[in-house]
Structures are given as structure tokens and as C-alpha cells.
Design an enzyme around this catalytic site. Structure first.
Site: not given
Length: 158
Positions: A31, A65, A97, A136
Site C-alpha cells: 500500500w 501496513s 482508520h 521522508r
């Protein structure tokens, strides 16, 4: 230190040992693939740069994840694996969520490391936006995948 003040890829060379005989599992969430592939690439290259052998780095993919924790447990129970790196990205949405997933993943990864008494590294981004994630994952704040790999190497030298 706040990420705005520090590149994730900047690190100290303290506590880095020979890892040529160490075996690593890298569990990667599919994802947010653009982000997680960049995290994986950085982690993989960092391990190689610090002496890991290609044949001692195993990649496992999971759908999202949330699934990182179970895959990390499967990898950690393999006694030949010295450290597990969990790489994922959960981007804030309009519902709660995000909170539930991030909390479950953080606790799950921590618990796997404690259960198997080996480094299980949290390399999961939890940004508010796609741009923050990209910043990041090889952007202006370095790459969290690099940080995850260095953390695994340093924990093995503890």
C-alpha cells in the site's frame, strides 16, 4: 529532534559492527507503493553499504501496513534471521482508520521484537499528506528506509 531540523539519513557511526554474517528480513507494505519502494531501496542499499551480503537480505511483501506485524512475527521466529525491518506508509485520511492502524502497527511491531528478543524495526511513515511521505522517502528529509537499516545495524551491535 524534529524532522524539520534533521535529515532521517544523517546518523552517527557509533555502534556499527561487521554485519557480513548477519541475516535480515525486510517486510514491505504494498500500500502506498511509490513510497514503500523508495523506503525498501534505501534500506537495502544501506545494508549492502554496511557489509550485508545480498543473499542475507530477504524481502517479503504484504498487502498493507496492518499486515506488517504478522509477517514480522513469521520472520522473527526464524532463528536464522537476526533483524526484521518493517517498512510501510499510512497517510492520514478523513476517518479515524488512520489512528487505529498506526496504533496497532506500532504496538504489534514492538511486541514482536520483545517476544523474539531481536531487533524488529519500525520503518513506517505516518504522515498527513502524500507530499510529507515523499519528503521522508528520499526527499528533503532523507529516507526513513535508510534510518530503519541503520537502526537494525546498530541494535545488532548493542
Amino acid at each position: 529532534m524534529a524532522t524539520a531540523l534533521k535529515s532521517l539519513s544523517a546518523h552517527s557511526s557509533k555502534n556499527i559492527q561487521d554485519i557480513s554474517a548477519r541475516k535480515f528480513a525486510i517486510v514491505v507494505s504494498e500500500w502506498n507503493e511509490e513510497v514503500t519502494e523508495s523506503l525498501f531501496s534505501a534500506a537495502y542499499q544501506t545494508l549492502l553499504q554496511h557489509g550485508a551480503k545480498k543473499e542475507n537480505i530477504i524481502r517479503k511483501n504484504v498487502p498493507g501496513s496492518f499486515e506488517l506485524t504478522l509477517a514480522a512475527q513469521w520472520c522473527a521466529q526464524d532463528e536464522s534471521i537476526d533483524a526484521v525491518l518493517c517498512l510501510g506508509c499510512v497517510i492520514q485520511g478523513e476517518t479515524r482508520h488512520f489512528d487505529f492502524i498506526c496504533d496497532a502497527v506500532a504496538h504489534g511491531i514492538t511486541n514482536v521484537g520483545l517476544k523474539f528478543n531481536k531487533p524488529v524495526i519500525f520503518g513506517v511513515l505516518t504522515p498527513d499528506t502524500q507530499q510529507q511521505a515523499m519528503d521522508r522517502a528520499g526527499g528533503k528529509h532523507g529516507n526513513k528506509g535508510d534510518e530503519a537499516a541503520i537502526t537494525a545495524v546498530k541494535m545488532l551491535g548493542f
